[in-house]
Design an enzyme around this catalytic site. Structure first.
Site, PDB file in Angstrom:
ATOM      1  N   SER A   1       1.033  -1.317   0.089  1.00  0.00           N
ATOM      2  CA  SER A   1      -0.125  -0.011   0.256  1.00  0.00           C
ATOM      3  C   SER A   1       0.782   1.148   0.090  1.00  0.00           C
ATOM      4  O   SER A   1       0.377   2.248  -0.682  1.00  0.00           O
ATOM      5  CB  SER A   1      -0.796  -0.064   1.233  1.00  0.00           C
ATOM      6  OG  SER A   1      -2.027  -1.045   1.199  1.00  0.00           O
TER       7      SER A   1
ATOM      8  N   ASP B   1       0.447   0.221   8.277  1.00  0.00           N
ATOM      9  CA  ASP B   1       2.027  -0.008   8.160  1.00  0.00           C
ATOM     10  C   ASP B   1       2.800   0.020   6.844  1.00  0.00           C
ATOM     11  O   ASP B   1       2.117   0.554   5.867  1.00  0.00           O
ATOM     12  CB  ASP B   1       2.088  -1.568   8.467  1.00  0.00           C
ATOM     13  CG  ASP B   1       1.498  -2.581   7.429  1.00  0.00           C
ATOM     14  OD1 ASP B   1       1.071  -2.036   6.615  1.00  0.00           O
ATOM     15  OD2 ASP B   1       1.465  -3.961   7.785  1.00  0.00           O
TER      16      ASP B   1
ATOM     17  N   ASP C   1       5.277  -1.950   4.311  1.00  0.00           N
ATOM     18  CA  ASP C   1       5.828  -3.178   3.877  1.00  0.00           C
ATOM     19  C   ASP C   1       7.230  -2.948   3.285  1.00  0.00           C
ATOM     20  O   ASP C   1       7.311  -2.133   2.221  1.00  0.00           O
ATOM     21  CB  ASP C   1       5.105  -3.939   2.784  1.00  0.00           C
ATOM     22  CG  ASP C   1       3.713  -4.258   3.499  1.00  0.00           C
ATOM     23  OD1 ASP C   1       3.715  -4.979   4.428  1.00  0.00           O
ATOM     24  OD2 ASP C   1       2.623  -3.814   2.908  1.00  0.00           O
TER      25      ASP C   1
ATOM     26  N   ASP D   1       6.764  -4.058   8.447  1.00  0.00           N
ATOM     27  CA  ASP D   1       7.033  -5.426   8.039  1.00  0.00           C
ATOM     28  C   ASP D   1       8.187  -5.580   7.217  1.00  0.00           C
ATOM     29  O   ASP D   1       8.439  -4.891   6.084  1.00  0.00           O
ATOM     30  CB  ASP D   1       5.672  -6.285   7.157  1.00  0.00           C
ATOM     31  CG  ASP D   1       4.911  -6.371   7.940  1.00  0.00           C
ATOM     32  OD1 ASP D   1       4.834  -5.986   9.166  1.00  0.00           O
ATOM     33  OD2 ASP D   1       3.417  -6.697   7.325  1.00  0.00           O
TER      34      ASP D   1
ATOM     35  N   LYS E   1     -10.372  -0.946  -0.513  1.00  0.00           N
ATOM     36  CA  LYS E   1      -9.533  -1.401   0.910  1.00  0.00           C
ATOM     37  C   LYS E   1     -10.430  -1.244   2.446  1.00  0.00           C
ATOM     38  O   LYS E   1     -10.534  -2.034   2.879  1.00  0.00           O
ATOM     39  CB  LYS E   1      -8.336  -0.850   1.161  1.00  0.00           C
ATOM     40  CG  LYS E   1      -6.991  -1.450   0.017  1.00  0.00           C
ATOM     41  CD  LYS E   1      -5.954  -0.521  -0.232  1.00  0.00           C
ATOM     42  CE  LYS E   1      -5.633  -0.096   1.337  1.00  0.00           C
ATOM     43  NZ  LYS E   1      -4.782  -1.235   1.925  1.00  0.00           N
TER      44      LYS E   1
ATOM     45  N   TYR F   1     -10.605  -8.884   4.454  1.00  0.00           N
ATOM     46  CA  TYR F   1      -9.467  -8.063   4.048  1.00  0.00           C
ATOM     47  C   TYR F   1      -8.453  -8.800   4.809  1.00  0.00           C
ATOM     48  O   TYR F   1      -8.035  -8.685   5.843  1.00  0.00           O
ATOM     49  CB  TYR F   1      -9.431  -6.684   4.115  1.00  0.00           C
ATOM     50  CG  TYR F   1      -8.115  -6.003   3.729  1.00  0.00           C
ATOM     51  CD1 TYR F   1      -8.020  -5.584   2.442  1.00  0.00           C
ATOM     52  CD2 TYR F   1      -6.812  -6.289   4.401  1.00  0.00           C
ATOM     53  CE1 TYR F   1      -6.974  -5.006   1.981  1.00  0.00           C
ATOM     54  CE2 TYR F   1      -5.580  -5.659   3.717  1.00  0.00           C
ATOM     55  CZ  TYR F   1      -5.791  -4.845   2.525  1.00  0.00           C
ATOM     56  OH  TYR F   1      -4.870  -4.321   2.048  1.00  0.00           O
TER      57      TYR F   1
END
Length: 518
Positions: free
Chosen positions: A94, A105, A107, A159, A220, A229
């Site tokens: 995202s 968050d 990624d 992450d 989303k 989701y």
């Protein structure tokens, strides 16, 4: 801050594997509804403020300095003096697509040279991060399908994946869209790089990036608030929803975001599954890529049993929805059908975007539930492990002949996860004890085989909807819009009052057994 929506221009080329369905330019109503959509997205906190954006940039800069220093220290130990190991910290998901929401968050994937190993990543780098005062809630998942570390850095959830490249130095200008870079990499590295490669391909495969991003933001929010989701729990994850939106953009290249949302639900509520959703033609056999060719979807026998294949557009093209089961497929399809009807009502002026996007009340949907609760709430490692395995309970329950649908709520409530159950109409009695015990035994056996995962006792029990008030506060049972309400113009409080009454009323007489405690 919400971006402006540029006027689309007429499409000049075909994107994807087919001609577009409609290339008509937007109507005045399309633009009016897009304007109201943007306002609704802001109300749902889809856009972060300037301060949060700047904080994310600083967090990534700081984290990049840490990992680059770590790589160079290992390089100095293992290679001749004066050599540079390079390395890159790259974003995907995202954040990379520009559709992250406030509080979301980030990624990331650490791209490292060949002399820096995954073992180094989960040992020395992990230790460095844990000693950093900005790092909280570290959780390393070394044996996952895509190994990663998750943690908070200065309040931002991160992450972090790892990819070991087949090169002595990783240059700053490394182009990860180059397929040849995948040669001789282990499968964990190939999977870890997939997010970056897919993000780059997505932008090249949609006719209007802004329309794509705004539409995806809305989808989303809708998917999260409707409990569908989560790739790990058998629904669609972020990349799957992005691919569905991208395919719709290809089919309706000049549509506004308001119209595109409606078309996403139209196209995929009527899609002929298991026909795969693809954005570009699949790769032909490429001799120079060796065993990577076998990772392309359709080569493995197990691929034939995927229910809703949505293929990533970067080589090797893989199914992003292999966790979907019979139950989750049914739930996703039903939610899309209801969403399409709501969008049609929006276009008629009989509903608003809030009717589409607002959170739904999971407990109003089912009369029977299985609750899963850990005894020790501070065991974050086991909690993450258990969350990644909850889908196994769904698969076990689906094999019970009396269970028609088993749906897990991805949102944990009061340290508990809940699975909603729908039984076949002719079922008068049902024993879930063996199913629940099988799940508990499976979890215990898996924990024994893993390092760094300390088992924690958990309670798994069956409960009726009318008994939920004994284990959850009333405010949690009342949160969100209730299923079963009719008429989008009906007073919201009136609808909620009706559905709260239905939670308290006794269910039809059925004998259900299934309480398994620690």
């Amino acid at each position: 801050m919400a971006p402006s929506v540029p006027l689309p221009t007429a499409a000049t080329k075909t994107l994807g594997v087919s001609q577009s369905i409609c290339s008509a330019l937007p109507s005045k109503n399309d633009w009016i509804l897009t304007k109201s959509l943007m306002k609704s997205l802001e109300e749902f906190h889809s856009f972060e403020n300037k301060e949060e954006t700047e904080k994310r940039v600083q967090v990534l800069k700081s984290l990049n300095l840490i990992v680059m220093k770590w790589i160079q220290e290992i390089t100095d130990e293992r290679l001749p003096e004066g050599m540079s190991g390079g390395g890159k910290l790259m974003t995907f998901g995202s954040y990379r697509l520009g559709v992250h929401s406030s509080g979301g968050d980030i990624d990331t994937v650490l791209v490292a040279p060949k002399h820096v190993t995954r073992s180094d990543f989960f040992s020395t780098l992990k230790d460095i991060l844990m000693e950093n005062p900005n790092v909280k809630n570290m959780n390393a998942v070394e044996k996952a399908f895509v190994p990663l570390m998750t943690f908070e850095y200065s309040g931002i959830e991160i992450d972090l994946l790892f990819a070991q490249m087949n090169m002595t130095t990783v240059p700053e200008n490394l182009d990860l869209t180059d397929d040849s870079l995948l040669k001789n990499l282990d499968q964990e590295s190939v999977r870890s790089l997939n997010g970056v490669r897919v993000a780059e391909r997505l932008f090249n495969l949609v006719p209007n990036q802004n329309t794509f991003c705004i539409t995806l933001r809305a989808i989303k929010i809708w998917a999260k608030n409707h409990g569908i989701y989560s790739n790990a729990m058998g629904f669609f994850g972020g990349i799957s929803w992005a691919i569905l939106v991208a395919r719709t953009c290809q089919l309706y290249p000049n549509a506004t975001p308001s119209k595109m949302i409606q078309k996403v639900f139209f196209v995929f509520s009527t899609w002929k599954w298991p026909s795969p959703v693809i954005l570009d033609f699949l790769s032909h056999e490429r001799s120079e890529m060796g065993s990577l060719n076998y990772l392309v979807w359709g080569k493995a026998h197990a691929d034939k049993f995927h229910f809703m294949p949505i293929l990533t557009p970067a080589f090797p093209e893989q199914n992003s929805t292999h966790n979907v089961s019979i139950s989750t497929m049914s739930v996703i399809q039903e939610e899309m059908k209801m969403a399409l009807e709501t969008c049609n009502q929006i276009y008629k002026g009989a509903a608003t975007w809030k009717d589409l996007l607002e959170e739904m009340n999971f407990f109003s949907k089912y009369k029977h539930f299985v609750a899963i609760k850990m005894d020790l709430e501070d065991n974050k490692v086991f909690e993450g492990f258990l969350e990644s395995r909850l889908r196994q309970l769904i698969l076990i329950l689906e094999r019970n002949g009396g269970v028609k649908t088993a749906q897990i709520n991805p949102k944990k409530i009061q340290s508990k996860w809940f699975v909603g159950l729908e039984f076949h109409e002719n079922v008068k009695s049902l024993d879930l004890t063996k199913d629940i015990e099988m799940f508990k035994t499976s979890i215990q056996n898996q924990v024994v085989s893993l390092k760094n995962v300390k088992s924690t006792d958990m309670d798994v029990l069956y409960t009726k909807r009318s008994n939920l008030i004994k284990i959850l506060p009333a405010e949690d049972l009342k949160r969100g819009k209730f299923y079963g309400s009719t008429g989008v113009k009906e007073n919201a409080e009136s609808r909620k009052r009706k559905c709260i009454d239905s939670i308290a009323e006794p269910e039809a007489k059925r004998k259900i057994l299934g309480s398994v405690n620690k």
